[in-house]
Motif scaffolding. Structure first.
Motif, PDB file in Angstrom:
ATOM      1  N   GLY A 148     -89.694  62.142  -8.452  1.00 58.57           N
ATOM      2  CA  GLY A 148     -89.595  60.966  -9.304  1.00 58.57           C
ATOM      3  C   GLY A 148     -89.990  59.702  -8.567  1.00 58.57           C
ATOM      4  O   GLY A 148     -90.308  59.709  -7.384  1.00 58.57           O
ATOM      5  N   ALA A 149     -89.965  58.607  -9.303  1.00 59.71           N
ATOM      6  CA  ALA A 149     -90.229  57.309  -8.695  1.00 59.71           C
ATOM      7  C   ALA A 149     -89.480  56.217  -9.448  1.00 59.71           C
ATOM      8  O   ALA A 149     -89.947  55.103  -9.587  1.00 59.71           O
ATOM      9  N   GLU A 150     -88.288  56.577  -9.933  1.00 58.92           N
ATOM     10  CA  GLU A 150     -87.451  55.627 -10.655  1.00 58.92           C
ATOM     11  C   GLU A 150     -86.769  54.724  -9.636  1.00 58.92           C
ATOM     12  O   GLU A 150     -85.917  55.173  -8.872  1.00 58.92           O
ATOM     13  N   ILE A 151     -87.147  53.436  -9.611  1.00 59.36           N
ATOM     14  CA  ILE A 151     -86.707  52.568  -8.525  1.00 59.36           C
ATOM     15  C   ILE A 151     -85.203  52.299  -8.539  1.00 59.36           C
ATOM     16  O   ILE A 151     -84.646  51.855  -7.542  1.00 59.36           O
TER      17      ILE A 151
ATOM     18  N   ASP B 130     -99.014  58.383  -2.272  1.00 62.73           N
ATOM     19  CA  ASP B 130     -98.386  58.377  -0.950  1.00 62.73           C
ATOM     20  C   ASP B 130     -97.669  59.708  -0.755  1.00 62.73           C
ATOM     21  O   ASP B 130     -97.234  60.333  -1.714  1.00 62.73           O
ATOM     22  N   LEU B 131     -97.577  60.134   0.497  1.00 65.70           N
ATOM     23  CA  LEU B 131     -96.989  61.435   0.827  1.00 65.70           C
ATOM     24  C   LEU B 131     -95.833  61.233   1.795  1.00 65.70           C
ATOM     25  O   LEU B 131     -96.035  60.930   2.970  1.00 65.70           O
ATOM     26  N   SER B 132     -94.609  61.388   1.304  1.00 64.75           N
ATOM     27  CA  SER B 132     -93.426  61.205   2.148  1.00 64.75           C
ATOM     28  C   SER B 132     -93.140  62.474   2.946  1.00 64.75           C
ATOM     29  O   SER B 132     -93.178  63.583   2.409  1.00 64.75           O
ATOM     30  N   VAL B 133     -92.848  62.286   4.234  1.00 63.24           N
ATOM     31  CA  VAL B 133     -92.477  63.415   5.094  1.00 63.24           C
ATOM     32  C   VAL B 133     -90.967  63.478   5.316  1.00 63.24           C
ATOM     33  O   VAL B 133     -90.482  64.380   6.009  1.00 63.24           O
TER      34      VAL B 133
ATOM     35  N   PRO C 193     -83.139  62.974  -0.641  1.00 64.96           N
ATOM     36  CA  PRO C 193     -81.715  63.018  -0.971  1.00 64.96           C
ATOM     37  C   PRO C 193     -81.425  63.654  -2.324  1.00 64.96           C
ATOM     38  O   PRO C 193     -80.285  63.657  -2.765  1.00 64.96           O
ATOM     39  N   GLY C 194     -82.474  64.158  -2.984  1.00 67.21           N
ATOM     40  CA  GLY C 194     -82.198  64.898  -4.205  1.00 67.21           C
ATOM     41  C   GLY C 194     -82.962  64.512  -5.431  1.00 67.21           C
ATOM     42  O   GLY C 194     -82.797  65.117  -6.480  1.00 67.21           O
ATOM     43  N   ASN C 195     -83.852  63.489  -5.339  1.00 63.87           N
ATOM     44  CA  ASN C 195     -84.615  63.078  -6.526  1.00 63.87           C
ATOM     45  C   ASN C 195     -86.090  63.407  -6.333  1.00 63.87           C
ATOM     46  O   ASN C 195     -86.951  62.565  -6.472  1.00 63.87           O
TER      47      ASN C 195
ATOM     48  N   TRP D 247     -87.331  53.254  -0.138  1.00 67.60           N
ATOM     49  CA  TRP D 247     -86.935  53.984  -1.345  1.00 67.60           C
ATOM     50  C   TRP D 247     -87.184  55.459  -1.130  1.00 67.60           C
ATOM     51  O   TRP D 247     -88.241  55.848  -0.615  1.00 67.60           O
ATOM     52  N   PRO D 248     -86.224  56.307  -1.522  1.00 69.12           N
ATOM     53  CA  PRO D 248     -84.950  56.012  -2.189  1.00 69.12           C
ATOM     54  C   PRO D 248     -83.813  55.602  -1.250  1.00 69.12           C
ATOM     55  O   PRO D 248     -82.708  55.350  -1.696  1.00 69.12           O
TER      56      PRO D 248
END
Length: 374
Positions: free
Chosen positions: A283-286, A271-274, A278-280, A347-348
């Motif tokens: 990663g994908a640490e839930i 997936d590609l977030s646009v 917020p600073g992470n 998320w996040p």
């Protein structure tokens, strides 16, 4: 990989199936389906949620069967769902998922056997709440894996056996599995899965796989498995990407490095977030969540043309990379079929409106799909 949270409807409108059915069936018939576009290159897959597996969201079901030829369950095979209490297995949704794949002639991936997150507390503790012994954990792992894999022997084609066991610096995550068993838990997981279904492909799956430190740690892990005579068939590179991360060069280095280990490479959870990070980044640490601020949710009314164009170009860059290495990549799986389903809406930062997938909230193909066809 990720736990799906409640999606909050915003002003762009999350259409219900009844409202969007006609639109979904009126997709541009001049645009080839994704599974036709990539035939002979790699499987193109998606993750399925409960409402899709049960057929409640028929529009999404139609989209999945028309566009994709591989499926992965988002949550229904994770240990807290399959075995919420010791010895009490709940297979209804997992059965329906596998039956869906079989009915539609799809490549079926099981997700996931051993993961530190979304595991029930009982897995690691005794009746007094104390950590169990290594022997007890081995027994519980063996029972869980062999019961689940054995039930679908010859039906599920591949399994994410271990999920997210390596940190960005290449060291092992200090999970309960690791605290009690050390790295042996990884070896045992693959051993038990192989014993349960010798013909199924077995995978390791993780995020931030373009990170050089993690890349090195995964290489060491796979080599340790090979030295013990334990077979691993593939490595899943979770594709949770953004507009500025990761580097295409580093992503490519990982594809090549992992393939050189003699295993298949898969792009999973794409997936590609646009949205602003917020600073992470990467990663994908839930557990890494942030409070909501309006400045972190700028596109509630839809994407501006320039953002949409950049989104399309960024996705094209990655798909060009996948095609370049199609001799190494066996599958590309998006983490969800349409934007309304995506975990990235929550998320996040919970309650945002993101646009990370190839099909929009009305189940229509985005510009990227037509660009891929062209």
């Amino acid at each position: 990989m990720k736990k799906i949270l409640v999606i909050i409807a915003v002003s762009v409108g999350i259409g219900c199936p009844a409202q969007t059915s006609n639109r979904a069936h009126s997709q541009d018939r001049d645009t080839q389906s994704l599974k036709d576009l990539f035939e002979g290159k790699f499987y193109i897959g998606t993750a399925m949620n409960r409402r899709q597996i049960t057929g409640e969201n028929q529009v999404a079901v139609d989209l999945i069967t028309n566009q994709f030829n591989s499926i992965t369950p988002e949550n229904v095979m994770k240990s807290e769902r399959i075995q919420p209490r010791e010895g009490e297995f709940t297979f209804e949704l997992a059965d329906a998922f596998v039956e869906f794949g079989e009915k539609n002639g799809m490549h079926i991936v099981g997700h996931t056997l051993i993961w530190h997150s979304q595991a029930p507390d009982w897995f690691f503790t005794d009746e007094q709440g104390n950590d169990i012994s290594p022997e007890v954990l081995k027994q519980r792992m063996e029972t869980h894996i062999k019961t689940l894999v054995g039930r679908y022997k010859g039906r599920v084609h591949g399994w994410d056996v271990v999920n997210e066991a390596v940190l960005d610096d290449g060291s092992y995550r200090n999970s309960k599995f690791y605290q009690i068993l050390g790295e042996e838990f990884i070896h045992l997981a693959f051993q038990f899965a192989r014993e349960a279904d010798p013909e199924a492909a077995l995978y390791y799956n993780d995020y931030s796989m373009s990170n050089p430190g993690k890349r090195g740690g995964v290489v060491r892990m796979v080599r340790a498995l090979h030295q013990k005579g334990i077979q691993i068939d593939g490595i899943g590179m979770q594709g949770h990407i953004g507009m500025k991360y990761p580097s295409l060069d580093e992503f490519e280095k990982s594809i090549i490095t992992f393939a050189d280990l003699g295993v298949n490479v898969m792009i999973t959870e794409l997936d590609l977030s646009v949205l602003p990070s917020p600073g992470n980044d990467g990663g994908a640490e839930i557990t890494n969540t942030e409070a909501y601020h309006e400045k972190l949710n700028p596109y509630t009314q839809g994407l501006p043309d320039e953002v949409n164009a950049a989104f399309t170009e960024r996705y094209l860059d990655f798909f060009n990379l996948f095609l370049k290495h199609s001799d190494k990549i066996s599958r590309v799986t998006t983490w969800g079929a349409a934007d309304s389903q995506s975990w990235k809406n929550n998320w996040p930062v919970r309650g945002r409106t993101d646009y990370p997938l190839l099909f929009d909230r009305e189940y229509q193909p985005k510009r990227i799909v037509k660009a891929l066809a062209e």
